[in-house]
Design a protein around this motif. Structure first.
Motif, PDB file in Angstrom:
ATOM      1  N   ARG A 322       0.825  -1.053   0.164  1.00  0.00           N
ATOM      2  CA  ARG A 322       0.167  -0.336  -0.088  1.00  0.00           C
ATOM      3  C   ARG A 322       0.534   1.383   0.046  1.00  0.00           C
ATOM      4  N   ILE A 323       1.778   1.041   0.781  1.00  0.00           N
ATOM      5  CA  ILE A 323       2.936   2.339   0.770  1.00  0.00           C
ATOM      6  C   ILE A 323       3.561   2.523  -0.725  1.00  0.00           C
ATOM      7  N   ALA A 324       3.407   1.136  -1.375  1.00  0.00           N
ATOM      8  CA  ALA A 324       4.852   1.427  -2.852  1.00  0.00           C
ATOM      9  C   ALA A 324       3.276   1.923  -3.482  1.00  0.00           C
ATOM     10  N   LEU A 326       0.752   4.300  -2.708  1.00  0.00           N
ATOM     11  CA  LEU A 326       0.751   5.759  -2.295  1.00  0.00           C
ATOM     12  C   LEU A 326       2.869   6.413  -2.767  1.00  0.00           C
ATOM     13  N   SER A 327       3.823   5.629  -3.141  1.00  0.00           N
ATOM     14  CA  SER A 327       4.801   6.654  -3.925  1.00  0.00           C
ATOM     15  C   SER A 327       4.150   6.558  -5.685  1.00  0.00           C
ATOM     16  N   GLY A 328       3.545   5.509  -5.977  1.00  0.00           N
ATOM     17  CA  GLY A 328       3.502   5.535  -7.567  1.00  0.00           C
ATOM     18  C   GLY A 328       2.623   6.851  -8.090  1.00  0.00           C
ATOM     19  N   ILE A 329       2.015   7.253  -7.291  1.00  0.00           N
ATOM     20  CA  ILE A 329       0.941   8.294  -7.097  1.00  0.00           C
ATOM     21  C   ILE A 329       1.706   9.505  -7.340  1.00  0.00           C
ATOM     22  N   GLU A 330       2.407   9.695  -6.457  1.00  0.00           N
ATOM     23  CA  GLU A 330       3.263  10.908  -6.528  1.00  0.00           C
ATOM     24  C   GLU A 330       4.311  10.607  -7.724  1.00  0.00           C
ATOM     25  N   ALA A 331       4.675   9.533  -8.113  1.00  0.00           N
ATOM     26  CA  ALA A 331       5.265   9.188  -9.382  1.00  0.00           C
ATOM     27  C   ALA A 331       4.072   9.586 -10.595  1.00  0.00           C
ATOM     28  N   ALA A 332       3.582   8.884 -10.604  1.00  0.00           N
ATOM     29  CA  ALA A 332       2.549   9.320 -11.682  1.00  0.00           C
ATOM     30  C   ALA A 332       1.426  11.002 -12.122  1.00  0.00           C
ATOM     31  N   ALA A 379       9.363   7.582 -17.639  1.00  0.00           N
ATOM     32  CA  ALA A 379      10.350   7.101 -16.852  1.00  0.00           C
ATOM     33  C   ALA A 379      10.885   7.684 -15.678  1.00  0.00           C
ATOM     34  N   VAL A 380      11.690   8.899 -16.321  1.00  0.00           N
ATOM     35  CA  VAL A 380      12.154   9.668 -15.676  1.00  0.00           C
ATOM     36  C   VAL A 380      11.524   9.600 -14.477  1.00  0.00           C
ATOM     37  N   ALA A 381      10.104   9.935 -14.402  1.00  0.00           N
ATOM     38  CA  ALA A 381       9.797  10.259 -12.907  1.00  0.00           C
ATOM     39  C   ALA A 381       9.674   9.290 -12.026  1.00  0.00           C
ATOM     40  N   ALA A 382       9.709   7.870 -13.375  1.00  0.00           N
ATOM     41  CA  ALA A 382       9.247   6.515 -11.603  1.00  0.00           C
ATOM     42  C   ALA A 382      10.944   6.519 -12.017  1.00  0.00           C
ATOM     43  N   GLY A 383      11.453   6.672 -12.328  1.00  0.00           N
ATOM     44  CA  GLY A 383      12.958   6.102 -12.095  1.00  0.00           C
ATOM     45  C   GLY A 383      13.841   7.159 -10.991  1.00  0.00           C
ATOM     46  N   ALA A 384      13.217   9.044 -11.009  1.00  0.00           N
ATOM     47  CA  ALA A 384      13.577   9.660 -10.402  1.00  0.00           C
ATOM     48  C   ALA A 384      13.033  10.015  -8.907  1.00  0.00           C
ATOM     49  N   VAL A 385      11.386   9.359  -8.447  1.00  0.00           N
ATOM     50  CA  VAL A 385      10.220   9.495  -7.763  1.00  0.00           C
ATOM     51  C   VAL A 385      10.046   7.612  -7.066  1.00  0.00           C
ATOM     52  N   LEU A 386      10.064   6.877  -8.155  1.00  0.00           N
ATOM     53  CA  LEU A 386       9.276   5.541  -7.797  1.00  0.00           C
ATOM     54  C   LEU A 386      10.007   4.604  -7.016  1.00  0.00           C
ATOM     55  N   ALA A 389      11.478   5.978  -3.317  1.00  0.00           N
ATOM     56  CA  ALA A 389      11.249   5.342  -2.338  1.00  0.00           C
ATOM     57  C   ALA A 389      10.570   3.712  -2.857  1.00  0.00           C
ATOM     58  N   LEU A 390      10.657   3.161  -3.474  1.00  0.00           N
ATOM     59  CA  LEU A 390      10.848   1.011  -3.344  1.00  0.00           C
ATOM     60  C   LEU A 390      12.440  -0.089  -2.569  1.00  0.00           C
ATOM     61  N   ARG A 391      12.852   1.677  -3.301  1.00  0.00           N
ATOM     62  CA  ARG A 391      14.572   0.717  -2.958  1.00  0.00           C
ATOM     63  C   ARG A 391      14.626   1.276  -1.233  1.00  0.00           C
ATOM     64  N   ASP A 392      14.339   2.584  -0.658  1.00  0.00           N
ATOM     65  CA  ASP A 392      14.164   2.882   0.760  1.00  0.00           C
ATOM     66  C   ASP A 392      13.151   1.752   1.193  1.00  0.00           C
ATOM     67  N   LEU A 393      11.512   1.748   0.735  1.00  0.00           N
ATOM     68  CA  LEU A 393      10.649   0.548   2.058  1.00  0.00           C
ATOM     69  C   LEU A 393      11.366  -0.952   1.887  1.00  0.00           C
ATOM     70  N   ARG A 394      12.497  -1.480   1.012  1.00  0.00           N
ATOM     71  CA  ARG A 394      12.854  -2.760   0.834  1.00  0.00           C
ATOM     72  C   ARG A 394      14.415  -2.647   2.215  1.00  0.00           C
ATOM     73  N   SER A 395      14.354  -1.298   1.875  1.00  0.00           N
ATOM     74  CA  SER A 395      16.369  -1.320   2.847  1.00  0.00           C
ATOM     75  C   SER A 395      16.549  -0.493   4.056  1.00  0.00           C
ATOM     76  N   VAL A 396      15.655   0.277   4.325  1.00  0.00           N
ATOM     77  CA  VAL A 396      15.412   1.039   5.529  1.00  0.00           C
ATOM     78  C   VAL A 396      14.554   0.371   6.384  1.00  0.00           C
TER      79      VAL A 396
END
Length: 882
Positions: A322-324, A326-332, A379-386, A389-396
Motif C-alpha cells: 500500500r505504501i508503494a 502511494l509512492s506510485g501516485i506521486e510518480a504518476a 520513465a524519468v518520473a518512475a526512476g527519480a521518484v518511484l 521510494a521502493l528501494r527505501d521501503l525494502r532496505s530502510v
C-alpha cells in the motif's frame, strides 16, 4: 486514501512536486522539440535536393538503339511525369565575324532542344539577354566569339561544312556539370569541367544540321522529370530513386543508360541527414539526460522526509504494498503533469521558432515524437521518484530513520577510481576517432548502404561523465579537508558563525557536491552547445567567403584579355576596394593545376586571409615573402607530398606564353603551403606573385576582380555591376554564394535549432542552480529554527545561506567552464565532417555565455534569499509544523 494522499501532496509538498515536474517537463520538451525538428529537417533536405535538380534523369540511348522506342519506354516507366528527346553533337569549332575579324573557338557542344524545353525543365536554362527560344548561345561562348543576339555564328561539325545560324539569345546553364556528364561513368571518370562553348538549337535545326554528320558524333538523351512521391528521409528517397533507375536500365536491356541526377543530389543529402541525426545525439541527448538528473536531484532533496513518512505509515500498520502504491501516485502526478507541461512547451517552442507546433513535420512523425517524449517523461518520473521510494521501503527500517548518522566512507566509484578510468578511456577513444583517416559518417557514393561510427560518441560521453565524477571527488575533498579555509571564506558573511557554517558545509558535503556537479554539467552543456553552434556559423561564413572570394566577385571568361586597369570601372558607389586576381593554369610534371597570381601587398584589403589557410608561416608573413621574393610559390599540401618538396626547392611550372600560346618553363621557389585560398579549388593549386607571372608569360590578364563592400549592400552592388557588364563577365555576391555552397544541413534553419538548444540550456542551468538549492534549504528549515532558538540572528542565518550559495555558484560555474571547454574542443574535432573548412579556433559566444552565467547566478541567489525569508518565520511555529 489515495485521493487524500494525492491532495495532501499537492497541498503540503507543492514546491517539491513542482520542481520535479519542471525537470520532467524540460526533458520531455527537449526530446519532443529536437526529435520533431530532426524529422522535419530530413524532410526539408529531401525537398531541397529534389528542387535543386533541373533534369531528374538523363537517359542516354546507346548506339544502334531506337531513340523513339527508348522515349516510349521512359514515358511508360512508373513515376515519370514527362520525358523529351534531346540531341547532343560534338562540334570542332564555332566561328563568328566580329569587329572586322574572324573569331574562332575550340571544340564545343551543340544541343537540339524540343519546343517547350525550358518550361518542362525551368532550372536548366537561365535567359540572360535576347529571346528565350531559337538559337541560344551559352554566356561564355558569346563572350569568346564577341557576339550578341542578332549576330551570325558558324557551326562546324566533323565531316560537314560550316553552317551559319542567327543568334536569338544568350543564356546561362546553371547545371552544366550534370548536363554534360558522361552518363554511366564513375565520378573519377567524369569530365573535370563542362565544355566552354555551347550552342542550343531547336530540334528541327539540330536534325537538319546533323543529317550529314558521322553517327559517332551524335547521341540522343531522354530528359525526364519524375513526380513520384518520395519518402521524407533522404536515405530512403535515394534508395527509391536508385532502384527505379536500375529497373529502367534492366527493362531497356542494354539499350539505354540512366544518368541519375536526382539520385546524386539525394546521395549528398543523406549524408547531411546523418550528420543532423548525429547533432541530435550529441547536443540533444545530453540535455535530456541532464533534465532527468535534475529531476532525480530534486527527488533526492526530499529523500529524508520521504523515508520518515514511510516509517510513520509503517508504524501505523500500513502494508508495504500500500505504501508503494502511494509512492506510485506521486510518480504518476509528477510524470503526467511534467509530460503534459513538456508537450505544451514543445508545441509553444515550435510555434515561436518555426511557426508550427509540429515543427513543419508530418502529423504522424509529430505524434510519434511527442508520444516517445511522453514515455520518456514517465520513465524519468518512475526512476527519480518511484524507484528510490521502493528501494527505501525494502532496505530502510523504521529504526534507521530515527538515526541522525551519516555515511562517512567514500562511495564505491571513488575507491576504484572510476572517474580517472573514464577520462583515460575518453582520451584514448578521442585519439582514435580524431585520426587523419577517420570518417564519422561513411557514405560511399552511389552505394545504398550508409554507416555512422557511433563508437566515436563514447569519447565525449566518457569525458562528460568522467569530468563530472572528478569534480564530485574534488568538491568532496575540498569540503572534507578544507574547514579552516571555509571558515575564513565565510567570515565576512557569517561573522561569529563562520566556524559553524564551515562545519555545516562539511557535514552536508554530499548534497552540496551533487548540486555543484549538476550545475557544472548544465553550464558545460550550455557552453558546448553554444560554442559548437557559433563555430558552425563561423565556418559556414568562412566557406562562403572562400568560394566567392570577397563580398562581390567579378569573374572574367576564360581567354579574356582584361587588364588590371579595368578595376577602375568596377569601383562603383559602395565599393571600398577592387583587387585584381590572376587565374592561369600550370603544369607541374604531368599534373595540371590552377595558378593564382596575387598582389601580395593589397590582396588582404579585399578578402579574408586567415592563418589557418596556410602552413609554414602566417598569412601576413607568407604574403611578405611573395612580395620580397617575386619567384616565391605557395603550393598545396597534396603537391608537397606528391613531389616531396622541401622549403626552398625549385619548382618548374609550365605555363602558356601569351604571345606564342606555347607552354614555357617558369622557375619558382617553394616557400610555403596554401591549404585554402579565395576562389581556389579544394584540392591542388598554386599562389604566386602576379607581377612575376605577368612578366614570365607576357600577359597581365586578370581572371577575377575581388570587391570589398565593407560587408554591406552586396546584393545591390552585384545587381548594378551585372547590368553594367552584361554578358562580358559573371558577377557573384556573398549572399548568393551562402545559399549555393551551404549543405542541406545549413538549409534546415540551424538558427531555429540553435534557439531551441540554447533556451533549454539556460533553463537547465538556472534549474540546476536554483531548484536543488531551494529544496535543500526547504528541507533544512528545522536546522534554521533550532539555530534561531540558540541565538542566531537573521543576518547570521543569511550569511550561512549566502556562503553556501556562493560556493555552489563558484564551483558550478568554474567546473562547468572547464568541462564545457574540453567538451567543445572534442565535439568540434570529432564532428570535423560537419565543418568545411575545419575551424582553426573555436568561436565563443560571449554574450550568450554571460546570460547563462547570470541566469544560473540569479537562480541560486533567488533560492538563497527565499530560504532566508522563510527562515525568518518564528522558530516555535516552524518547529510545531515540522
Amino acid at each position: 486514501m489515495k485521493t487524500a494522499w494525492a491532495a495532501g501532496l499537492a497541498r503540503h509538498r507543492t514546491g517539491r512536486l513542482l520542481a520535479a515536474l519542471a525537470g520532467i517537463a524540460l526533458a520531455v520538451a527537449l526530446v519532443a522539440s529536437l526529435g520533431s525538428f530532426l524529422t522535419a529537417s530530413k524532410a526539408t533536405m529531401t525537398q531541397r535536393a529534389v528542387r535543386s535538380v533541373a533534369v531528374d534523369w538523363q537517359v542516354e540511348v546507346q548506339p544502334g538503339a531506337d531513340p523513339q522506342a527508348m522515349l516510349s519506354l521512359v514515358r511508360k516507366a512508373p513515376g515519370i511525369h514527362h520525358a523529351v528527346p534531346v540531341g547532343f553533337a560534338h562540334s570542332s569549332a564555332f566561328t563568328a565575324q566580329a569587329q572586322g575579324s574572324t573569331q574562332t573557338t575550340g571544340p564545343g557542344m551543340v544541343l537540339g532542344l524540343p519546343d517547350g524545353y525550358q518550361k518542362l525543365f525551368p532550372g536548366g536554362i537561365r535567359p540572360l539577354t535576347g529571346a528565350t527560344s531559337g538559337v541560344l548561345l551559352a554566356q561564355q561562348t558569346a563572350s569568346n566569339l564577341h557576339v550578341a543576339p542578332g549576330d551570325t555564328v558558324g557551326i562546324r561539325l566533323p565531316g560537314t561544312a560550316v553552317r551559319q545560324v542567327r543568334v536569338a539569345g544568350v543564356v546561362d546553364l546553371p547545371q552544366a556539370d550534370s548536363l554534360f556528364q558522361k552518363v554511366g561513368a564513375p565520378t573519377q571518370s567524369q569530365p573535370t569541367a563542362p565544355p566552354d562553348n555551347v550552342v542550343l538549337l531547336p530540334s528541327a535545326t539540330f536534325t537538319s544540321l546533323t543529317a550529314q554528320a558521322p553517327a559517332a558524333g551524335v547521341t540522343t538523351q531522354i530528359h525526364a522529370a519524375r513526380d513520384a512521391r518520395l519518402p521524407s528521409d533522404p536515405a530512403s528517397a535515394f534508395n527509391t530513386v536508385t532502384r527505379a533507375a536500375h529497373n529502367l536500365e534492366a527493362r531497356a536491356s542494354g539499350a539505354a543508360t540512366v544518368g541519375d541526377n536526382l539520385g546524386a543530389a539525394l546521395d549528398s543529402a543523406r549524408q547531411d541527414a546523418l550528420y543532423a541525426q548525429i547533432l541530435f545525439l550529441f547536443l540533444g541527448v545530453p540535455g535530456a539526460l541532464l533534465a532527468a538528473a535534475l529531476t532525480a536531484a530534486v527527488a533526492a532533496a526530499g529523500g529524508e522526509r520521504r523515508r520518515q513518512e514511510q516509517a510513520l505509515l509503517r508504524l501505523r500498520g500500513m502494508r508495504p504494498g500500500r505504501i508503494a502504491s502511494l509512492s506510485g501516485i506521486e510518480a504518476a502526478l509528477v510524470g503526467a503533469g511534467g509530460g503534459i507541461a513538456g508537450l505544451g512547451i514543445a508545441a509553444l517552442t515550435g510555434r515561436l521558432a518555426f511557426g508550427s507546433a509540429s515543427f513543419g513535420t508530418s502529423a504522424g512523425s509529430w505524434i510519434l515524437w511527442y508520444a516517445l517524449a511522453l514515455v520518456l517523461g514517465a520513465a524519468v518520473a518512475a526512476g527519480a521518484v518511484l524507484v528510490p521510494a521502493l528501494r527505501d521501503l525494502r532496505s530502510v527500517t523504521v529504526a534507521d530513520t530515527r538515526r541522525a548518522g551519516r555515511r562517512t566512507g567514500s562511495v564505491w566509484w571513488m575507491r576504484y577510481g572510476v572517474d580517472f578510468a573514464l577520462l583515460i578511456g575518453s582520451w584514448l577513444i578521442f585519439r582514435a576517432s580524431a585520426g587523419n583517416q577517420y570518417a564519422l559518417v561513411l557514405a560511399p557514393e552511389g552505394v545504398p548502404s550508409i554507416s555512422v561510427s557511433y563508437w566515436a560518441f563514447l569519447g565525449p560521453a566518457l569525458l562528460w561523465i568522467g569530468a563530472a565524477l572528478l569534480l564530485w571527488r574534488l568538491t568532496l575533498l575540498a569540503l572534507t579537508h578544507g574547514r579552516r579555509v571555509l571558515a575564513r571564506l565565510s567570515r565576512p558573511l557569517a561573522k561569529n558563525l563562520a566556524g559553524t557554517t564551515a562545519a555545516v558545509l562539511s557535514r552536508r558535503r554530499r548534497p552540496l557536491a551533487r548540486s555543484v556537479v549538476l550545475l557544472a554539467l548544465a553550464v558545460s552543456f550550455a557552453i558546448s552547445t553554444a560554442t559548437f553552434n557559433a563555430t558552425y556559423k563561423q565556418q559556414a561564413e568562412v566557406d562562403a567567403r572562400l568560394t566567392n572570394g570577397a563580398d562581390v566577385t567579378v569573374t572574367e571568361p576564360p581567354g579574356a584579355r582584361t587588364p588590371p586597369s579595368a578595376a577602375a570601372s568596377l569601383k562603383v558607389s559602395g565599393v571600398r576596394h577592387v583587387e585584381p586576381l590572376q587565374h592561369r593554369f600550370a603544369y607541374v610534371g604531368s599534373d595540371l593545376q590552377d595558378l593564382y597570381g596575387v598582389r601580395p601587398d593589397t590582396i588582404a584589403s579585399a578578402t579574408s586571409l586567415q592563418d589557418a589557410y596556410f602552413s609554414g608561416g602566417t598569412a601576413g608573413a607568407l604574403m611578405r615573402k611573395l612580395a620580397k621574393q617575386p619567384d616565391a610559390l605557395l603550393v598545396s599540401a597534396e603537391t608537397v607530398t606528391d613531389f616531396q618538396l622541401s622549403p626552398g626547392d625549385t619548382v618548374n611550372l609550365r605555363i602558356q606564353d601569351a604571345p606564342t600560346k606555347a607552354l614555357r618553363t617558369v622557375p619558382f621557389h617553394y616557400v610555403g603551403v596554401a591549404k585554402e585560398f579565395p576562389t581556389a579549388p579544394k584540392d591542388s593549386f598554386f599562389v604566386a606573385n602576379a607581377s612575376y607571372v605577368a612578366k614570365a608569360t607576357g600577359s597581365d590578364a586578370i581572371g577575377a576582380f575581388l570587391l570589398d563592400t565593407g560587408g554591406t549592400h552586396q546584393k545591390q552592388i552585384a545587381a548594378h555591376l551585372s547590368r553594367q557588364l552584361g554578358t562580358e563577365a559573371t558577377v557573384t555576391d556573398l549572399t548568393q554564394t551562402r545559399g549555393t555552397v551551404g549543405t542541406s544541413l545549413t538549409a534546415v534553419d540551424l538558427a531555429g535549432l540553435t534557439r531551441i538548444e540554447l533556451a533549454f540550456a539556460v533553463l537547465l542551468a538556472a534549474g540546476a542552480g536554483g531548484l536543488v538549492l531551494a529544496l535543500g534549504l526547504a528541507e533544512r528549515r528545522r536546522t534554521f529554527a533550532i539555530a534561531t532558538v540558540l541565538g542566531a540572528t537573521r543576518r547570521q542565518l543569511r550569511g550561512m545561506v549566502l556562503t553556501e550559495a556562493i560556493l555552489l555558484t563558484a564551483g558550478g560555474l568554474a567546473g562547468g567552464a572547464l568541462i564545457g571547454w574540453a567538451l567543445s574542443e572534442m565535439l568540434v574535432k570529432v564532428l570535423t565532417g560537419v565543418f568545411d573548412p575545419p575551424p582553426a579556433t573555436l568561436a565563443v559566444p560571449g554574450a550568450y555565455l554571460a546570460i547563462t552565467a547570470f541566469a544560473a547566478t540569479a537562480a541560486v541567489l533567488a533560492a538563497a534569499l527565499n530560504g532566508v525569508r522563510r527562515a525568518a518565520r518564528p522558530a516555535v511555529e516552524e518547529l510545531r509544523d515540522l
